[in-house]
Design an enzyme around this catalytic site. Sequence first.
Site, mmCIF file in Angstrom:
data_model
loop_
_atom_site.group_PDB
_atom_site.id
_atom_site.type_symbol
_atom_site.label_atom_id
_atom_site.label_comp_id
_atom_site.label_asym_id
_atom_site.label_seq_id
_atom_site.Cartn_x
_atom_site.Cartn_y
_atom_site.Cartn_z
ATOM 1 N N LYS A 58 -9.956 7.708 -10.379
ATOM 2 C CA LYS A 58 -9.794 9.023 -11.110
ATOM 3 C C LYS A 58 -10.853 9.479 -12.168
ATOM 4 C CE LYS A 58 -4.769 9.234 -9.442
ATOM 5 N NZ LYS A 58 -3.305 9.335 -9.925
ATOM 6 N N ASN A 72 -3.243 7.730 -14.863
ATOM 7 C CA ASN A 72 -3.078 6.249 -14.317
ATOM 8 C C ASN A 72 -3.948 5.894 -13.553
ATOM 9 O OD1 ASN A 72 -2.687 8.018 -12.124
ATOM 10 N ND2 ASN A 72 -0.580 7.584 -11.760
ATOM 11 N N HIS A 86 -5.798 5.950 -7.504
ATOM 12 C CA HIS A 86 -4.822 6.490 -6.394
ATOM 13 C C HIS A 86 -5.143 5.581 -5.385
ATOM 14 C CE1 HIS A 86 -3.140 9.015 -3.338
ATOM 15 N NE2 HIS A 86 -4.232 8.518 -2.561
ATOM 16 N N PHE A 141 4.699 18.430 -12.467
ATOM 17 C CA PHE A 141 3.216 17.934 -12.558
ATOM 18 C C PHE A 141 2.211 18.621 -11.905
ATOM 19 C CE2 PHE A 141 5.684 14.991 -9.851
ATOM 20 C CZ PHE A 141 4.397 14.670 -9.200
ATOM 21 N N THR A 186 3.368 3.791 -10.369
ATOM 22 C CA THR A 186 2.827 5.082 -10.639
ATOM 23 C C THR A 186 2.792 5.169 -12.433
ATOM 24 O OG1 THR A 186 3.440 5.933 -8.746
ATOM 25 C CG2 THR A 186 3.296 7.724 -10.576
ATOM 26 N N ARG A 203 -1.832 -0.911 -2.948
ATOM 27 C CA ARG A 203 -0.544 -0.195 -3.778
ATOM 28 C C ARG A 203 0.048 -1.161 -4.987
ATOM 29 N NH1 ARG A 203 0.816 5.153 -3.953
ATOM 30 N NH2 ARG A 203 2.903 4.636 -4.202
ATOM 31 N N ARG A 248 -2.777 -0.597 -13.199
ATOM 32 C CA ARG A 248 -2.486 0.298 -14.059
ATOM 33 C C ARG A 248 -1.754 -0.106 -15.486
ATOM 34 N NH1 ARG A 248 0.003 3.951 -9.181
ATOM 35 N NH2 ARG A 248 -1.523 5.435 -9.128
HETATM 36 P P1 IDP Z 1 1.277 7.491 -6.782
HETATM 37 O O1 IDP Z 1 -0.112 7.831 -7.129
HETATM 38 O O2 IDP Z 1 1.603 5.857 -7.285
HETATM 39 O O3 IDP Z 1 1.362 7.536 -5.434
HETATM 40 P P2 IDP Z 1 2.851 9.773 -6.774
HETATM 41 O O4 IDP Z 1 4.281 9.953 -7.072
HETATM 42 O O5 IDP Z 1 2.414 10.068 -5.408
HETATM 43 O O6 IDP Z 1 2.310 8.691 -7.436
HETATM 44 O O7 IDP Z 1 2.132 10.889 -7.706
HETATM 45 C C1 IDP Z 1 0.891 11.473 -7.555
HETATM 46 C C2 IDP Z 1 0.093 11.442 -8.858
HETATM 47 O O8 IDP Z 1 0.646 12.655 -9.678
HETATM 48 C C3 IDP Z 1 0.248 10.113 -9.794
HETATM 49 O O9 IDP Z 1 -0.423 9.038 -9.520
HETATM 50 C C4 IDP Z 1 0.123 10.600 -11.148
HETATM 51 O O10 IDP Z 1 -1.309 11.079 -11.323
HETATM 52 C C5 IDP Z 1 0.630 12.207 -11.192
HETATM 53 N N1 IDP Z 1 2.337 12.225 -11.560
HETATM 54 C C6 IDP Z 1 3.085 11.861 -10.748
HETATM 55 N N2 IDP Z 1 4.342 12.105 -11.549
HETATM 56 C C7 IDP Z 1 3.974 12.526 -12.702
HETATM 57 C C8 IDP Z 1 4.721 12.737 -13.648
HETATM 58 O O11 IDP Z 1 6.058 12.734 -13.958
HETATM 59 N N3 IDP Z 1 4.001 13.455 -14.854
HETATM 60 C C9 IDP Z 1 2.529 13.613 -14.678
HETATM 61 N N4 IDP Z 1 1.864 13.082 -13.426
HETATM 62 C C10 IDP Z 1 2.706 12.612 -12.501
HETATM 63 MG MG MG Z 2 1.434 9.074 -3.908
#
Ligand code: IDP
Ligand code: MG
Length: 152
Positions: free
Chosen positions: A12, A115, A118, A60, A94, A88, A105
């Site tokens: 990212k 973070n 992806h 978000f 996350t 993963r 991460r």
């Molecule tokens: P992942 O990337 O681990 O699959 P997801 O739940 O699919 O996690 O969320 C996608 C992306 O959205 C996360 O990687 C993060 O960048 C962002 N994100 C998820 N939850 C939050 C939050 O509560 N606050 C801010 N950003 C978030």
């Molecule tokens: Mg995801």
Amino acid sequence: MSPMERTLVIIKPDGVQRGLIGDIVARLERRGLKVAALKMIHMDETLARKHYAIHEGKPFFEPLVKYITSAPVVAMVMEGRKAIEIVRKTLGATNPAIAEPGTIRADYALEIGRNLVHGSDGPDTAKTEVALFFDENEILSWARCSDPWIFE
Ligand code: IDP
Ligand code: MG
């Protein structure tokens, strides 16, 4: 024996801006995962909204679209047995604050909204996400000389 899988990895904007492209690729590569495609792009809003469509409406979502389109990213297709799950696990939870030490991460980030990386979360998303970022002819099937030393 489980079949070879392909999964989408994105470094990212924060990973690119912080000069971590090399470190992140190296960590995935040294596990044994094979790079099948790799490019640097600046995601536009349309691509970002499609890629994160499942999160539309969440608090978000708009900041997420802004973050992911704010600067260039590196998109990759990584290949290997169980590549989806292994990526993963290598990326970590996350939220970097609760990710296991030793994951990307946990070792390089602090906050959920920054973070770094992806990774596709399952076979169906891997398929659609890979197709969203790469044309079929951009993804290479190639024999790596180390393959027999990594895959039994
Ligand atoms: P992942 O990337 O681990 O699959 P997801 O739940 O699919 O996690 O969320 C996608 C992306 O959205 C996360 O990687 C993060 O960048 C962002 N994100 C998820 N939850 C939050 C939050 O509560 N606050 C801010 N950003 C978030
Ligand atoms: Mg995801």
